[in-house]
Scaffold this motif. Structure first.
Motif, PDB file in Angstrom:
ATOM      1  N   ILE A 198       0.839  -1.203   0.000  1.00 31.02           N
ATOM      2  CA  ILE A 198       0.000   0.000   0.000  1.00 31.02           C
ATOM      3  C   ILE A 198       0.872   1.250   0.000  1.00 31.02           C
ATOM      4  O   ILE A 198       0.657   2.180  -0.783  1.00 31.02           O
ATOM      5  N   ASP A 199       1.858   1.305   0.895  1.00 32.77           N
ATOM      6  CA  ASP A 199       2.887   2.346   0.862  1.00 32.77           C
ATOM      7  C   ASP A 199       4.140   1.781   1.507  1.00 32.77           C
ATOM      8  O   ASP A 199       4.245   0.578   1.727  1.00 32.77           O
ATOM      9  N   GLU A 200       5.109   2.628   1.827  1.00 26.93           N
ATOM     10  CA  GLU A 200       6.384   2.144   2.335  1.00 26.93           C
ATOM     11  C   GLU A 200       6.267   1.474   3.700  1.00 26.93           C
ATOM     12  O   GLU A 200       7.127   0.707   4.096  1.00 26.93           O
ATOM     13  N   SER A 201       5.226   1.743   4.463  1.00 27.73           N
ATOM     14  CA  SER A 201       5.117   1.201   5.814  1.00 27.73           C
ATOM     15  C   SER A 201       3.966   0.219   5.997  1.00 27.73           C
ATOM     16  O   SER A 201       3.863  -0.415   7.032  1.00 27.73           O
ATOM     17  N   ILE A 202       3.088   0.089   4.991  1.00 25.57           N
ATOM     18  CA  ILE A 202       1.911  -0.775   5.141  1.00 25.57           C
ATOM     19  C   ILE A 202       1.756  -1.665   3.917  1.00 25.57           C
ATOM     20  O   ILE A 202       1.849  -1.208   2.778  1.00 25.57           O
ATOM     21  N   SER A 203       1.505  -2.944   4.172  1.00 26.67           N
ATOM     22  CA  SER A 203       1.176  -3.858   3.085  1.00 26.67           C
ATOM     23  C   SER A 203       0.096  -4.822   3.552  1.00 26.67           C
ATOM     24  O   SER A 203      -0.137  -4.987   4.750  1.00 26.67           O
ATOM     25  N   MET A 204      -0.579  -5.455   2.595  1.00 32.23           N
ATOM     26  CA  MET A 204      -1.618  -6.418   2.908  1.00 32.23           C
ATOM     27  C   MET A 204      -1.263  -7.729   2.232  1.00 32.23           C
ATOM     28  O   MET A 204      -0.925  -7.759   1.050  1.00 32.23           O
ATOM     29  N   ILE A 205      -1.339  -8.812   3.012  1.00 30.74           N
ATOM     30  CA  ILE A 205      -0.997 -10.140   2.493  1.00 30.74           C
ATOM     31  C   ILE A 205      -2.248 -11.008   2.493  1.00 30.74           C
ATOM     32  O   ILE A 205      -2.966 -11.085   3.484  1.00 30.74           O
ATOM     33  N   ILE A 206      -2.502 -11.653   1.347  1.00 34.00           N
ATOM     34  CA  ILE A 206      -3.602 -12.608   1.238  1.00 34.00           C
ATOM     35  C   ILE A 206      -3.000 -13.939   0.784  1.00 34.00           C
ATOM     36  O   ILE A 206      -2.309 -13.984  -0.237  1.00 34.00           O
ATOM     37  N   GLY A 207      -3.240 -15.001   1.557  1.00 30.65           N
ATOM     38  CA  GLY A 207      -2.605 -16.267   1.217  1.00 30.65           C
ATOM     39  C   GLY A 207      -3.415 -17.469   1.643  1.00 30.65           C
ATOM     40  O   GLY A 207      -4.461 -17.345   2.288  1.00 30.65           O
ATOM     41  N   ILE A 208      -2.923 -18.640   1.252  1.00 33.12           N
ATOM     42  CA  ILE A 208      -3.535 -19.901   1.649  1.00 33.12           C
ATOM     43  C   ILE A 208      -2.431 -20.817   2.172  1.00 33.12           C
ATOM     44  O   ILE A 208      -1.379 -20.933   1.555  1.00 33.12           O
ATOM     45  N   ASN A 209      -2.668 -21.424   3.336  1.00 37.06           N
ATOM     46  CA  ASN A 209      -1.690 -22.329   3.950  1.00 37.06           C
ATOM     47  C   ASN A 209      -2.261 -23.729   4.073  1.00 37.06           C
ATOM     48  O   ASN A 209      -3.462 -23.906   4.298  1.00 37.06           O
ATOM     49  N   PHE A 210      -1.378 -24.706   3.953  1.00 30.48           N
ATOM     50  CA  PHE A 210      -1.730 -26.113   4.120  1.00 30.48           C
ATOM     51  C   PHE A 210      -0.859 -26.677   5.235  1.00 30.48           C
ATOM     52  O   PHE A 210       0.362 -26.661   5.140  1.00 30.48           O
ATOM     53  N   ASN A 211      -1.503 -27.148   6.313  1.00 29.59           N
ATOM     54  CA  ASN A 211      -0.789 -27.769   7.422  1.00 29.59           C
ATOM     55  C   ASN A 211      -1.030 -29.269   7.412  1.00 29.59           C
ATOM     56  O   ASN A 211      -2.169 -29.717   7.606  1.00 29.59           O
ATOM     57  N   ASN A 212       0.019 -30.036   7.190  1.00 25.87           N
ATOM     58  CA  ASN A 212      -0.092 -31.491   7.150  1.00 25.87           C
ATOM     59  C   ASN A 212       0.530 -32.068   8.427  1.00 25.87           C
ATOM     60  O   ASN A 212       1.751 -32.157   8.557  1.00 25.87           O
ATOM     61  N   GLY A 213      -0.324 -32.451   9.387  1.00 30.44           N
ATOM     62  CA  GLY A 213       0.177 -32.927  10.663  1.00 30.44           C
ATOM     63  C   GLY A 213       0.901 -34.258  10.546  1.00 30.44           C
ATOM     64  O   GLY A 213       0.466 -35.158   9.838  1.00 30.44           O
ATOM     65  N   PHE A 214       2.043 -34.401  11.227  1.00 29.42           N
ATOM     66  CA  PHE A 214       2.756 -35.676  11.213  1.00 29.42           C
ATOM     67  C   PHE A 214       2.981 -36.219  12.627  1.00 29.42           C
ATOM     68  O   PHE A 214       3.741 -37.172  12.814  1.00 29.42           O
ATOM     69  N   SER A 215       2.343 -35.655  13.632  1.00 26.25           N
ATOM     70  CA  SER A 215       2.437 -36.203  14.982  1.00 26.25           C
ATOM     71  C   SER A 215       1.050 -36.608  15.466  1.00 26.25           C
ATOM     72  O   SER A 215       0.046 -35.998  15.097  1.00 26.25           O
ATOM     73  N   ASN A 216       0.989 -37.626  16.291  1.00 25.01           N
ATOM     74  CA  ASN A 216      -0.270 -38.101  16.850  1.00 25.01           C
ATOM     75  C   ASN A 216      -0.733 -37.135  17.936  1.00 25.01           C
ATOM     76  O   ASN A 216       0.009 -36.845  18.873  1.00 25.01           O
ATOM     77  N   ILE A 217      -1.962 -36.613  17.844  1.00 20.17           N
ATOM     78  CA  ILE A 217      -2.437 -35.667  18.850  1.00 20.17           C
ATOM     79  C   ILE A 217      -3.274 -36.346  19.935  1.00 20.17           C
ATOM     80  O   ILE A 217      -3.699 -35.686  20.881  1.00 20.17           O
ATOM     81  N   LEU A 218      -3.511 -37.653  19.795  1.00 16.67           N
ATOM     82  CA  LEU A 218      -4.259 -38.397  20.807  1.00 16.67           C
ATOM     83  C   LEU A 218      -3.306 -39.260  21.622  1.00 16.67           C
ATOM     84  O   LEU A 218      -2.204 -39.564  21.187  1.00 16.67           O
TER      85      LEU A 218
END
Length: 232
Positions: A198-218
Motif C-alpha cells: 500500500i505504501d512504504e510502511s503498510i502492506s496487505m498479504i492474502i494467502g492460503i496455507n496447508f498444514n499437514n500434521g505428522f504427529s499423533n495428537i491423541l
C-alpha cells in the motif's frame, strides 16, 4: 512426547492473512511484522482400527507474524498464533452409569467433536518474486508449524447397550479431555499468496496455507479394544 511420523493427520488451513507491516528502512527492510486473522477448515485423519473420520469443521486462528530478511527475495517467516482447532471422530466406547444403586456398563459408539486450542510457533522459509504488477508480489513458503495444547474440550454423543441389550443414549458438551490429547503437535507447513504494498510502511498479504500434521495428537488406548492405541 511420542511422535508418530508414519501416522498422518491432515489439517487444511484456508488462511487469509491481513498484515500491517512495519518497515524500518527504505529498500530491502531487515524486519517486517504485523497481525493476522485466519479462518480455517480442519479435520482429523484417524490411523487406528475402528476409528472413523467424522467430517471437517470451520475454526479460526489469529496472531502475529514476522518476516526476517535473509537476502533479497528470501525471508525467515515466523510468528505467534492462537489456533482454535476442531475435528470429529467416531469410535467404539464404553461408559458406566449408576442405575438402581448399581453401576451398569454400556458398550457402543462415541461421536466426538474435538475443540482444541493451541499456541503455535511456525518457522518457514519464504521466497518472494519481484514486483510483477504494480505494488504486487507473489510468494511461497515451506517450513514447520509447532503447536502447544493449552485447552482440550469435546462435545460427546454416546449410544450403546448393556449386557441385557438395554439401549442407552448420552450426550455432554465441553468435556475436559486434556488427559486424552498430547501436549505438542507438529505439522509440515506449505503456503502461497500475494503481497500488496500500500505504501512504504503498510502492506496487505492474502494467502492460503496447508498444514499437514505428522504427529499423533491423541494418547491412551481404546476402552473397548484395549490393545488399540488411539491415533489421529
Amino acid at each position: 512426547m511420542k511422535i508418530q511420523f508414519k501416522n498422518i493427520s491432515i489439517i487444511i488451513l484456508t488462511t487469509i492473512l491481513l498484515t500491517l507491516s512495519a518497515q524500518t528502512q527504505a529498500q530491502q527492510k531487515p524486519f517486517k511484522f504485523g497481525f493476522k486473522i485466519s479462518p480455517s477448515l480442519s479435520w482429523l485423519s484417524p490411523d487406528a482400527k475402528y476409528y472413523e473420520q467424522g467430517g471437517a469443521a470451520i475454526s479460526l486462528s489469529w496472531g502475529f507474524v514476522a518476516d526476517i530478511t535473509l537476502m533479497e527475495h528470501y525471508y525467515l517467516s515466523t510468528g505467534f498464533n492462537v489456533s482454535y482447532f476442531k475435528g470429529k471422530l467416531s469410535y467404539p466406547h464404553s461408559m458406566s452409569f449408576e442405575q438402581n444403586g448399581f453401576n451398569t456398563e454400556y458398550v457402543g459408539d462415541l461421536n466426538r467433536t474435538y475443540n482444541l486450542r493451541y499456541i503455535e510457533v511456525p518457522l518457514a522459509f519464504k521466497m518472494k518474486t519481484n514486483e510483477l504488477t504494480k505494488n504486487i508480489k507473489f510468494f511461497g513458503l515451506m517450513g514447520i508449524n509447532t503447536g502447544f495444547n493449552i485447552r482440550a474440550k469435546a462435545n460427546d454423543s454416546f449410544s450403546g447397550e448393556n449386557s441385557q441389550e438395554r439401549k442407552y443414549n448420552f450426550s455432554e458438551d465441553k468435556v475436559d479431555i486434556k488427559n486424552e490429547t498430547t501436549l505438542v503437535k507438529a505439522s509440515l507447513l506449505i503456503g502461497a499468496g500475494i503481497d500488496y504494498v500500500i505504501d512504504e510502511s503498510i502492506s496487505m498479504i492474502i494467502g492460503i496455507n496447508f498444514n499437514n500434521g505428522f504427529s499423533n495428537i491423541l494418547k491412551g488406548t481404546n476402552l473397548v479394544h484395549t490393545d488399540i492405541e488411539a491415533k489421529a
